[in-house]
Motif scaffolding. Structure first.
Motif, mmCIF file in Angstrom:
data_model
loop_
_atom_site.group_PDB
_atom_site.id
_atom_site.type_symbol
_atom_site.label_atom_id
_atom_site.label_comp_id
_atom_site.label_asym_id
_atom_site.label_seq_id
_atom_site.Cartn_x
_atom_site.Cartn_y
_atom_site.Cartn_z
ATOM 1 N N VAL A 45 7.469 5.516 3.917
ATOM 2 C CA VAL A 45 6.775 6.345 4.907
ATOM 3 C C VAL A 45 7.326 6.074 6.298
ATOM 4 O O VAL A 45 7.508 7.000 7.103
ATOM 5 C CB VAL A 45 5.263 6.085 4.842
ATOM 6 C CG1 VAL A 45 4.544 6.865 5.943
ATOM 7 C CG2 VAL A 45 4.706 6.496 3.484
ATOM 8 N N VAL B 119 4.179 18.710 8.572
ATOM 9 C CA VAL B 119 2.845 18.973 8.033
ATOM 10 C C VAL B 119 2.729 18.458 6.600
ATOM 11 O O VAL B 119 1.719 17.850 6.221
ATOM 12 C CB VAL B 119 2.540 20.481 8.096
ATOM 13 C CG1 VAL B 119 1.214 20.795 7.425
ATOM 14 C CG2 VAL B 119 2.523 20.963 9.545
ATOM 15 N N LEU C 280 2.284 14.752 6.637
ATOM 16 C CA LEU C 280 0.925 14.373 7.019
ATOM 17 C C LEU C 280 -0.066 14.619 5.885
ATOM 18 O O LEU C 280 -1.036 13.867 5.720
ATOM 19 C CB LEU C 280 0.503 15.140 8.262
ATOM 20 C CG LEU C 280 1.230 14.788 9.562
ATOM 21 C CD1 LEU C 280 0.840 15.763 10.671
ATOM 22 C CD2 LEU C 280 0.922 13.364 9.983
ATOM 23 N N LEU C 281 0.153 15.658 5.110
ATOM 24 C CA LEU C 281 -0.760 15.971 4.018
ATOM 25 C C LEU C 281 -0.578 15.038 2.824
ATOM 26 O O LEU C 281 -1.543 14.696 2.140
ATOM 27 C CB LEU C 281 -0.558 17.425 3.573
ATOM 28 C CG LEU C 281 -0.962 18.509 4.576
ATOM 29 C CD1 LEU C 281 -0.634 19.885 4.022
ATOM 30 C CD2 LEU C 281 -2.448 18.409 4.905
ATOM 31 N N PHE D 124 0.842 11.823 2.901
ATOM 32 C CA PHE D 124 0.625 10.400 3.200
ATOM 33 C C PHE D 124 -0.305 10.225 4.406
ATOM 34 O O PHE D 124 0.041 9.518 5.355
ATOM 35 C CB PHE D 124 1.950 9.695 3.483
ATOM 36 C CG PHE D 124 2.961 9.801 2.380
ATOM 37 C CD1 PHE D 124 2.832 9.039 1.225
ATOM 38 C CD2 PHE D 124 4.044 10.664 2.496
ATOM 39 C CE1 PHE D 124 3.763 9.132 0.212
ATOM 40 C CE2 PHE D 124 4.980 10.764 1.480
ATOM 41 C CZ PHE D 124 4.839 9.996 0.333
ATOM 42 N N PRO D 125 -1.476 10.827 4.431
ATOM 43 C CA PRO D 125 -2.316 10.704 5.631
ATOM 44 C C PRO D 125 -2.818 9.286 5.871
ATOM 45 O O PRO D 125 -2.819 8.797 7.003
ATOM 46 C CB PRO D 125 -3.469 11.676 5.344
ATOM 47 C CG PRO D 125 -3.529 11.776 3.855
ATOM 48 C CD PRO D 125 -2.121 11.633 3.381
ATOM 49 N N ARG D 126 -3.246 8.625 4.799
ATOM 50 C CA ARG D 126 -3.795 7.282 4.970
ATOM 51 C C ARG D 126 -2.732 6.283 5.379
ATOM 52 O O ARG D 126 -2.948 5.447 6.258
ATOM 53 C CB ARG D 126 -4.471 6.848 3.664
ATOM 54 C CG ARG D 126 -5.173 5.510 3.750
ATOM 55 C CD ARG D 126 -5.941 5.208 2.485
ATOM 56 N NE ARG D 126 -6.638 3.946 2.580
ATOM 57 C CZ ARG D 126 -7.383 3.424 1.591
ATOM 58 N NH1 ARG D 126 -7.534 4.103 0.460
ATOM 59 N NH2 ARG D 126 -7.991 2.275 1.760
ATOM 60 N N ARG D 127 -1.563 6.360 4.740
ATOM 61 C CA ARG D 127 -0.483 5.433 5.059
ATOM 62 C C ARG D 127 0.000 5.640 6.495
ATOM 63 O O ARG D 127 0.274 4.678 7.211
ATOM 64 C CB ARG D 127 0.676 5.644 4.088
ATOM 65 C CG ARG D 127 1.835 4.708 4.287
ATOM 66 C CD ARG D 127 1.550 3.306 3.835
ATOM 67 N NE ARG D 127 1.333 3.245 2.394
ATOM 68 C CZ ARG D 127 1.183 2.100 1.732
ATOM 69 N NH1 ARG D 127 1.205 0.950 2.375
ATOM 70 N NH2 ARG D 127 0.980 2.113 0.429
ATOM 71 N N ILE D 128 0.095 6.887 6.939
ATOM 72 C CA ILE D 128 0.537 7.163 8.303
ATOM 73 C C ILE D 128 -0.495 6.650 9.305
ATOM 74 O O ILE D 128 -0.147 6.098 10.352
ATOM 75 C CB ILE D 128 0.786 8.663 8.479
ATOM 76 C CG1 ILE D 128 2.002 9.089 7.643
ATOM 77 C CG2 ILE D 128 1.017 9.016 9.942
ATOM 78 C CD1 ILE D 128 2.263 10.570 7.658
ATOM 79 N N THR D 129 -1.773 6.818 8.990
ATOM 80 C CA THR D 129 -2.817 6.302 9.870
ATOM 81 C C THR D 129 -2.734 4.797 9.990
ATOM 82 O O THR D 129 -2.902 4.221 11.085
ATOM 83 C CB THR D 129 -4.197 6.716 9.344
ATOM 84 O OG1 THR D 129 -4.266 8.144 9.256
ATOM 85 C CG2 THR D 129 -5.289 6.220 10.270
ATOM 86 N N GLN D 130 -2.480 4.109 8.890
ATOM 87 C CA GLN D 130 -2.339 2.652 8.938
ATOM 88 C C GLN D 130 -1.141 2.228 9.771
ATOM 89 O O GLN D 130 -1.197 1.247 10.504
ATOM 90 C CB GLN D 130 -2.216 2.108 7.508
ATOM 91 C CG GLN D 130 -3.480 2.208 6.678
ATOM 92 C CD GLN D 130 -3.277 1.751 5.252
ATOM 93 O OE1 GLN D 130 -2.151 1.606 4.773
ATOM 94 N NE2 GLN D 130 -4.369 1.563 4.534
#
Length: 326
Positions: free
Chosen positions: A249, A307, A310-311, A313-319
């Protein structure tokens, strides 16, 4: 931390005032069909106000301020995107007068996909960003491992310098880098964009990899090695499930950031053969075979991979983006 009753009531009041103001402005000044956008946003804000009052004295960790922030962020993000889509899908020779699309024509997207200038620019961006990412990621992983796992002296200072490099404006570096490229007689070459791209990819990759390696359960690695696991077994049982997803990621984010650089591409490229995609959209729009709406359509198409990332790997990107080195 549970928000206080007073904080929730204040947030509820602010949400109601904002919703009331948006609704009245829409009714007085905005015509259909954009009126429904204003009224819909006003209803959401007023429902948020009602929710804040209902949950004001509960022990749930519900922040009404956060809800208002998310709603405002969504509005200021989605409405410009909707306007961009409306401009891109407007019939040729017409100018849209409302944010909500009235007539949809896909001619601009067809023109963007078949434009030779845009195709060459996209290839340039992908090649340059791919090479810069491939060079930066091994260096970043090694640097991040040293910062996280090894007793390196002044490692916090070193990490601070990497973060500071992310904040340096590229405009301040474009001039000196251009002078060096001209001195090497590589100005206007596609590959001349690769070394300057490391200014973007290497600090960003190091910052992200530090976050990835900091969250890895290193005690599991020690247990696997203590059990006599081989290098291949250690890779399959430790690195593959615990390290590689985050590194993947991070690599995707670095690649996207390199693809979207405009400053260095505009400063170091002299013609369409060496100019990357973002710089082409900004500087070479008059040379496109189709109308200027093709530029808008091309920008939307360029946004699709971001987009999807983001759809998926949303959780991994947030971390990755929501934490810092400690």
């Amino acid at each position: 931390m549970t928000p206080s009753v007073r904080s929730r009531l204040w947030a509820s009041g602010i949400a109601f005032v904002l919703g009331f103001a948006v609704a009245n402005y829409g009714i007085i000044r905005v015509s259909r069909p954009d009126l429904w956008l204003w009224l819909g946003f006003a209803v959401i804000l007023m429902l948020t106000s009602a929710a804040g009052i209902l949950f004001a004295d509960t022990r749930r960790s519900l922040s009404i301020w956060s809800l208002i922030g998310i709603e405002l962020f969504a509005a200021f993000t989605l409405v410009p995107l909707l306007w961009t889509f409306t401009v891109a899908t407007a019939p040729q020779g017409t100018s849209p007068r409302t944010v909500w699309p009235q007539e949809i024509s896909w001619a601009a997207f067809d023109g963007a996909l078949h434009s030779q200038i845009l195709q060459d620019a996209a290839v340039t961006s992908v090649v340059v960003a791919g090479i810069a990412t491939a060079v930066a990621m091994p260096l970043a992983i090694a640097a991040a491992y040293a910062l996280v796992r090894l007793p390196v002296r002044a490692r916090r200072l070193a990490y601070g310098l990497f973060v500071a490099a992310l904040l340096v404006p590229l405009l301040a570096l474009a001039g000196p880098i251009t002078d060096q490229v001209i001195a090497l007689d590589r100005y206007g070459s596609r590959m001349a964009l690769v070394p300057p791209a490391l200014v973007i990819t290497l600090p960003l990759a190091t910052w992200l990899c530090v976050t990835v390696l900091r969250d890895v359960p290193w005690s599991l690695r020690e247990s696997v090695r203590a059990d006599g696991a081989t290098w291949l077994q250690s890779f399959l049982r430790f690195a593959l499930p615990n390290v590689l997803p985050g590194v993947f990621v991070a690599t995707a984010l670095v690649f996207v950031a390199a693809c979207n650089d405009f400053v260095l591409g505009a400063a170091l490229a002299t013609d369409d053969d060496s100019r990357p995609f973002p710089a082409t959209l900004m500087l070479a729009t008059g040379q496109l075979e189709t109308s200027s709406s093709a530029v808008v359509a091309a920008g939307l198409l360029w946004l699709v991979p971001v987009v999807l990332l983001l759809l998926v790997f949303p959780r991994r990107i947030t971390q990755l983006l929501g934490r810092s080195y400690r």
